[in-house]
Design a protein around this motif. Structure first.
Motif, short mmCIF file in Angstrom:
data_model
loop_
_atom_site.label_atom_id
_atom_site.label_comp_id
_atom_site.label_asym_id
_atom_site.label_seq_id
_atom_site.Cartn_x
_atom_site.Cartn_y
_atom_site.Cartn_z
N LEU A 1 0.84 -1.20 0.00
CA LEU A 1 0.00 0.00 0.00
C LEU A 1 0.88 1.25 0.00
O LEU A 1 0.61 2.21 -0.73
CB LEU A 1 -0.95 0.01 1.20
CG LEU A 1 -1.91 1.20 1.18
CD1 LEU A 1 -2.91 1.07 0.03
CD2 LEU A 1 -2.68 1.33 2.48
N ARG A 2 1.95 1.23 0.80
CA ARG A 2 2.87 2.37 0.80
C ARG A 2 3.45 2.61 -0.59
O ARG A 2 3.56 3.73 -1.06
CB ARG A 2 4.01 2.16 1.82
CG ARG A 2 3.58 2.17 3.27
CD ARG A 2 4.74 2.46 4.21
NE ARG A 2 5.87 1.58 4.02
CZ ARG A 2 6.02 0.39 4.59
NH1 ARG A 2 5.06 -0.08 5.40
NH2 ARG A 2 7.10 -0.35 4.39
N GLU A 3 3.79 1.50 -1.25
CA GLU A 3 4.33 1.60 -2.61
C GLU A 3 3.30 2.19 -3.57
O GLU A 3 3.61 3.05 -4.40
CB GLU A 3 4.76 0.21 -3.09
CG GLU A 3 5.49 0.20 -4.42
CD GLU A 3 5.89 -1.21 -4.83
OE1 GLU A 3 5.86 -1.49 -6.04
OE2 GLU A 3 6.23 -2.02 -3.94
N GLY A 4 2.05 1.73 -3.44
CA GLY A 4 0.97 2.24 -4.29
C GLY A 4 0.71 3.72 -4.06
O GLY A 4 0.54 4.50 -5.01
N LEU A 5 0.70 4.12 -2.79
CA LEU A 5 0.50 5.54 -2.46
C LEU A 5 1.66 6.38 -3.00
O LEU A 5 1.46 7.47 -3.53
CB LEU A 5 0.38 5.71 -0.94
CG LEU A 5 -0.91 5.18 -0.31
CD1 LEU A 5 -0.79 5.16 1.21
CD2 LEU A 5 -2.12 6.00 -0.73
N GLY A 6 2.88 5.83 -2.85
CA GLY A 6 4.05 6.54 -3.36
C GLY A 6 3.96 6.77 -4.85
O GLY A 6 4.30 7.85 -5.36
N GLY A 7 3.45 5.77 -5.58
CA GLY A 7 3.29 5.90 -7.02
C GLY A 7 2.26 6.95 -7.40
O GLY A 7 2.47 7.74 -8.34
N MET A 8 1.14 6.98 -6.65
CA MET A 8 0.10 7.98 -6.90
C MET A 8 0.63 9.40 -6.64
O MET A 8 0.38 10.33 -7.41
CB MET A 8 -1.13 7.70 -6.04
CG MET A 8 -1.87 6.43 -6.44
SD MET A 8 -3.20 6.01 -5.28
CE MET A 8 -4.41 7.26 -5.72
N ILE A 9 1.39 9.53 -5.55
CA ILE A 9 1.94 10.85 -5.20
C ILE A 9 2.97 11.29 -6.23
O ILE A 9 3.00 12.45 -6.66
CB ILE A 9 2.56 10.79 -3.78
CG1 ILE A 9 1.45 10.63 -2.73
CG2 ILE A 9 3.41 12.04 -3.50
CD1 ILE A 9 1.95 10.18 -1.36
N ALA A 10 3.81 10.34 -6.67
CA ALA A 10 4.86 10.66 -7.65
C ALA A 10 4.26 11.14 -8.97
O ALA A 10 4.90 11.89 -9.71
CB ALA A 10 5.74 9.44 -7.88
N GLY A 11 3.04 10.72 -9.26
CA GLY A 11 2.38 11.11 -10.50
C GLY A 11 1.77 12.50 -10.48
O GLY A 11 1.22 12.96 -11.49
N GLN A 12 1.87 13.18 -9.33
CA GLN A 12 1.29 14.53 -9.21
C GLN A 12 2.39 15.59 -9.23
O GLN A 12 3.35 15.49 -8.48
CB GLN A 12 0.49 14.65 -7.91
CG GLN A 12 -0.64 13.64 -7.78
CD GLN A 12 -1.62 13.68 -8.94
OE1 GLN A 12 -2.05 14.76 -9.36
NE2 GLN A 12 -1.96 12.52 -9.48
N PRO A 13 2.26 16.61 -10.06
CA PRO A 13 3.32 17.61 -10.19
C PRO A 13 3.51 18.48 -8.95
O PRO A 13 4.57 19.09 -8.78
CB PRO A 13 2.86 18.46 -11.38
CG PRO A 13 1.37 18.29 -11.43
CD PRO A 13 1.12 16.88 -10.97
N ASP A 14 2.48 18.52 -8.08
CA ASP A 14 2.56 19.40 -6.91
C ASP A 14 2.74 18.64 -5.60
O ASP A 14 2.51 19.18 -4.52
CB ASP A 14 1.30 20.28 -6.83
CG ASP A 14 0.02 19.46 -6.74
OD1 ASP A 14 0.05 18.25 -7.09
OD2 ASP A 14 -1.02 20.01 -6.33
N MET A 15 3.14 17.35 -5.67
CA MET A 15 3.27 16.54 -4.45
C MET A 15 4.60 15.80 -4.43
O MET A 15 5.12 15.38 -5.46
CB MET A 15 2.13 15.52 -4.36
CG MET A 15 0.75 16.14 -4.25
SD MET A 15 -0.55 14.89 -4.13
CE MET A 15 -2.00 15.95 -4.36
N THR A 16 5.14 15.64 -3.22
CA THR A 16 6.39 14.91 -3.02
C THR A 16 6.27 14.02 -1.79
O THR A 16 5.83 14.48 -0.73
CB THR A 16 7.57 15.89 -2.80
OG1 THR A 16 7.65 16.79 -3.89
CG2 THR A 16 8.88 15.14 -2.66
N LEU A 17 6.66 12.76 -1.93
CA LEU A 17 6.71 11.85 -0.78
C LEU A 17 8.04 12.07 -0.07
O LEU A 17 9.10 11.85 -0.65
CB LEU A 17 6.59 10.40 -1.26
CG LEU A 17 6.66 9.32 -0.18
CD1 LEU A 17 5.48 9.42 0.78
CD2 LEU A 17 6.70 7.93 -0.81
#
Length: 210
Positions: free
Chosen positions: A19-35
């Motif tokens: 789930l952490r990996e999935g969330l990280g992928g979703m966040i990485a796909g957003q130009p205004d978000m950083t994990l």
């Protein structure tokens, strides 16, 4: 403001690596978000928050060592401005209410992550509260209910584990009559027909977990 300044810095706390990996992928796909950090239990979440002071924390409820709601309380006591979104598989209104009281700004079902996560992060970052509509509806439905006391929840948890009144009394160091009184109050507050019904209702609403 530079693009880096505009980034919403995010901490993810969940004990499931996938789930952490999935969330990280979703966040990485957003130009205004950083994990900026990950944690697999509440204690790590608190340490990671101290180290990184993220804009948004995504917090699972059920985690080892320190659960999500305790972690929210601990973080908010040190950092009152912390913005935390609870992620959970449980629809229970009582658990949602505890999370909100602890200081959560959002409450999102994991089944809705793909559809609602990004918008919820942006909304909470902008200072708004976000609670899944069905959870909000359940919370409103039970708003006038009397909450179970900590002692009543303790008794009900032990009953849920299969203990008879006599065993609960011995475990808690109280009389069997006192256990019966607590259970009577539990049945009344939950509007339950019997002990089994009370346990089922309490589990469904997130009042207790096993």
């Amino acid at each position: 403001m530079t693009a880096m300044d505009a980034n919403i810095r995010i901490l993810v706390a969940d004990d499931h690596p996938l789930l952490r990996e999935g969330l990280g992928g979703m966040i990485a796909g957003q130009p205004d978000m950083t994990l900026v950090a990950e944690a697999e239990n509440g204690e790590q979440a608190l340490q990671a928050f101290r180290a990184h002071q993220p804009d948004i924390t995504l917090m699972d409820v059920q985690m080892p060592r320190m659960g999500g709601i305790d972690a929210i309380s601990a973080i908010r006591s040190e950092f009152p401005q912390a913005r935390i979104i609870v992620l959970t598989t449980y629809r229970g209104d009582a658990q949602a209410l505890r999370a909100i009281k602890a200081g959560a700004s959002g409450y999102l079902l994991k089944s809705m992550l793909r559809k609602d996560l990004v918008e919820t992060i942006r909304s909470v970052h902008a200072g708004r509260r976000r609670i899944s509509a069905d959870i909000a509806s359940e919370m409103a439905e039970h708003m006038a209910d009397d909450e179970l006391t900590a002692r009543e929840r303790d008794v009900l948890c032990r009953v849920a584990a299969g203990n008879a009144n006599k065993e609960v009394a011995a475990q808690m160091g109280i009389s069997e009559e006192t256990v019966k009184t607590h259970m009577k109050n539990v049945l009344t507050k939950l509007g339950a027909k019997d002990r089994t019904h009370a346990v089922v209702m309490a589990l469904k609403r997130g009042i207790i977990d096993i």
